[in-house]
Design a protein around this motif. Sequence first.
Motif, PDB file in Angstrom:
ATOM      1  N   TYR A  34       0.944  -1.169  -0.029  1.00  0.00           N
ATOM      2  CA  TYR A  34      -0.188  -0.198   0.001  1.00  0.00           C
ATOM      3  C   TYR A  34       0.756   1.089  -0.139  1.00  0.00           C
ATOM      4  O   TYR A  34       1.998   1.364   0.655  1.00  0.00           O
ATOM      5  N   ASP A  35       0.568   2.278  -0.566  1.00  0.00           N
ATOM      6  CA  ASP A  35       1.476   3.395  -0.715  1.00  0.00           C
ATOM      7  C   ASP A  35       0.381   4.588  -1.183  1.00  0.00           C
ATOM      8  O   ASP A  35      -0.582   4.324  -1.826  1.00  0.00           O
ATOM      9  N   GLU A  36       0.815   5.961  -0.492  1.00  0.00           N
ATOM     10  CA  GLU A  36       0.040   7.172  -1.178  1.00  0.00           C
ATOM     11  C   GLU A  36       0.917   8.267  -1.882  1.00  0.00           C
ATOM     12  O   GLU A  36       0.593   9.180  -1.870  1.00  0.00           O
ATOM     13  N   ARG A  37       2.371   7.637  -2.133  1.00  0.00           N
ATOM     14  CA  ARG A  37       3.249   8.509  -2.842  1.00  0.00           C
ATOM     15  C   ARG A  37       3.309   8.149  -4.211  1.00  0.00           C
ATOM     16  O   ARG A  37       2.226   7.437  -4.773  1.00  0.00           O
ATOM     17  N   GLY A  38       4.059   8.677  -5.044  1.00  0.00           N
ATOM     18  CA  GLY A  38       4.078   8.406  -6.536  1.00  0.00           C
ATOM     19  C   GLY A  38       3.674   9.799  -7.391  1.00  0.00           C
ATOM     20  O   GLY A  38       4.021  10.765  -6.886  1.00  0.00           O
ATOM     21  N   LEU A  39       3.313   9.597  -8.466  1.00  0.00           N
ATOM     22  CA  LEU A  39       2.695  10.607  -9.486  1.00  0.00           C
ATOM     23  C   LEU A  39       1.299  10.993  -9.163  1.00  0.00           C
ATOM     24  O   LEU A  39       0.344  10.052  -9.291  1.00  0.00           O
ATOM     25  N   LEU A  40       1.131  12.121  -8.356  1.00  0.00           N
ATOM     26  CA  LEU A  40       0.047  12.483  -7.770  1.00  0.00           C
ATOM     27  C   LEU A  40      -0.744  13.465  -8.462  1.00  0.00           C
ATOM     28  O   LEU A  40      -1.955  13.873  -8.289  1.00  0.00           O
ATOM     29  N   GLY A  41      -0.199  14.363  -9.227  1.00  0.00           N
ATOM     30  CA  GLY A  41      -0.544  15.549  -9.720  1.00  0.00           C
ATOM     31  C   GLY A  41      -0.209  15.698 -11.216  1.00  0.00           C
ATOM     32  O   GLY A  41       0.955  15.476 -11.429  1.00  0.00           O
ATOM     33  N   LEU A  42      -1.052  16.125 -12.093  1.00  0.00           N
ATOM     34  CA  LEU A  42      -0.783  16.369 -13.432  1.00  0.00           C
ATOM     35  C   LEU A  42      -1.771  17.622 -13.836  1.00  0.00           C
ATOM     36  O   LEU A  42      -3.007  17.532 -13.657  1.00  0.00           O
TER      37      LEU A  42
END
Length: 474
Positions: free
Chosen positions: A71-79
């Motif tokens: 599980y994770d809430e990081r990464g590519l989050l906005g474009l």
Amino acid sequence: MIKVKVSLRPLVSKINMPTVLKTTILPGDSIERLFIATQVGEIFYIGEEVIRTFLDIRPRIIKLGVSSGGYDERGLLGLAFHPEFYYNGLFYLHYSVAGTQGSGALPGAFESFKPNPCDAKTLNLKWINREIQYDHIDTVEEWILQSNGQPQKRRTLLNIRRPFLNHNGVNSLNFSPETGKLVLTTGDGGSGYDPFNLSQDDMEIAGKIIEIDVAKSTFIDNPPVVTRFNELPVPIQETLTVIAKGVRNMTGISFQRGYNQYIKYVGNVGQDLVESIFSFVHYKPIPVTRLVQASLMKSEPDQEGFINFGWRGWEGAFPTSIIKGCSANPALEEKTIAYYDEAVKTSVRRLQPLTSYYHKDDRPDKFEGTALTGVQPYMGNGIPNLTGNIVFTDLAQAKESQLPVRGVLAYTRVGTDCKLNDFSVIETDYNFGSQSAYYVSLGTNLNQTRLYLGVYGSMKVTDFNQGTVFEIVP
């Protein structure tokens, strides 16, 4: 409220976790195309029924799911595409940077912190040794689509050090049609219960809605990594204004045009009790330079017209509570106010929610929510009973505890009377079979006449290629 039924029409499947769904018109093109950003770092668009890769930044993204069981809430989050993207090719990304994994700001699992109203120590924790005690670094960047069709990074706008892996926002970059500025919605930095009360501290970048004036050049290509506004070089401070504080975790900001003004909508993800959607029209943003000045003078800037969502003292319309099981009756729970003093302090300053839905709700026509994942106005005529209303998604309804998991679509009306609005579940006819279906993202086209839904078959980002993007149709 009227019962609404819709269909889900699959557009693309077997993709990674879709975090952002947006449309734009490519330079030299004439058709609005749907762009899909995935948490692992891919950006696709759909053209002539074919899915094409626009950009792949997977090597730039932090290794996801390693420290948290997938599980994770990081990464590519906005474009976000610049309003003049068709002419200038500019677009913006928010993501968690590869190679920045730290040990975290508190020992133990990222959701393990719970305040104890009987122990003052737990109510007044401070985030110390920030240079070494942090989880990761998030970056906001400006990119350009070059004339040869290749995207290239132009400059970094912000580098933000984050204390925990969760609450980094999602769909976190959107342009304001009112001010033309880029709006960054982040979260409170994570863990649970905002251990360091970052969301109410005016100097902290965490837990705010921030406008970035991308038209101003700071002549600083790689800003320092910071956690507080006063650590930023002055030229960068001068590009930033703060719209709101008291944010727990947000699913972006959306704008609905009406009578020569825009209504703004944001969803604030809840802690243990309730998920909340807020709306506001008028607001008075505070320039970061003024916040920094006030901090130096040890005074408080004028906060008249400044938006405060109330977290961490308030979770939506409730004082933030800790839930304990009742030993005498396991069917019941005791709810204790976690931060009484803060609930009092922010009680009159905070904005009331437009609507809320609950993690426990026995009403037959409602659902029990888990986490809000998207809020969008719908201005189309295709689904007449939704026209002018606000559609929202929840990750997974808790009431139907039997597997497989199902997310929820729901809607609420635009509230004008300052009362807490009711909401209604939108029925969908799609058969997911035995597959889990977490509703992870909600998007719209440029004039808000079409709605797109991102669904994933797992809660784990490391379970790859389990995503489907649908159009919501009559």
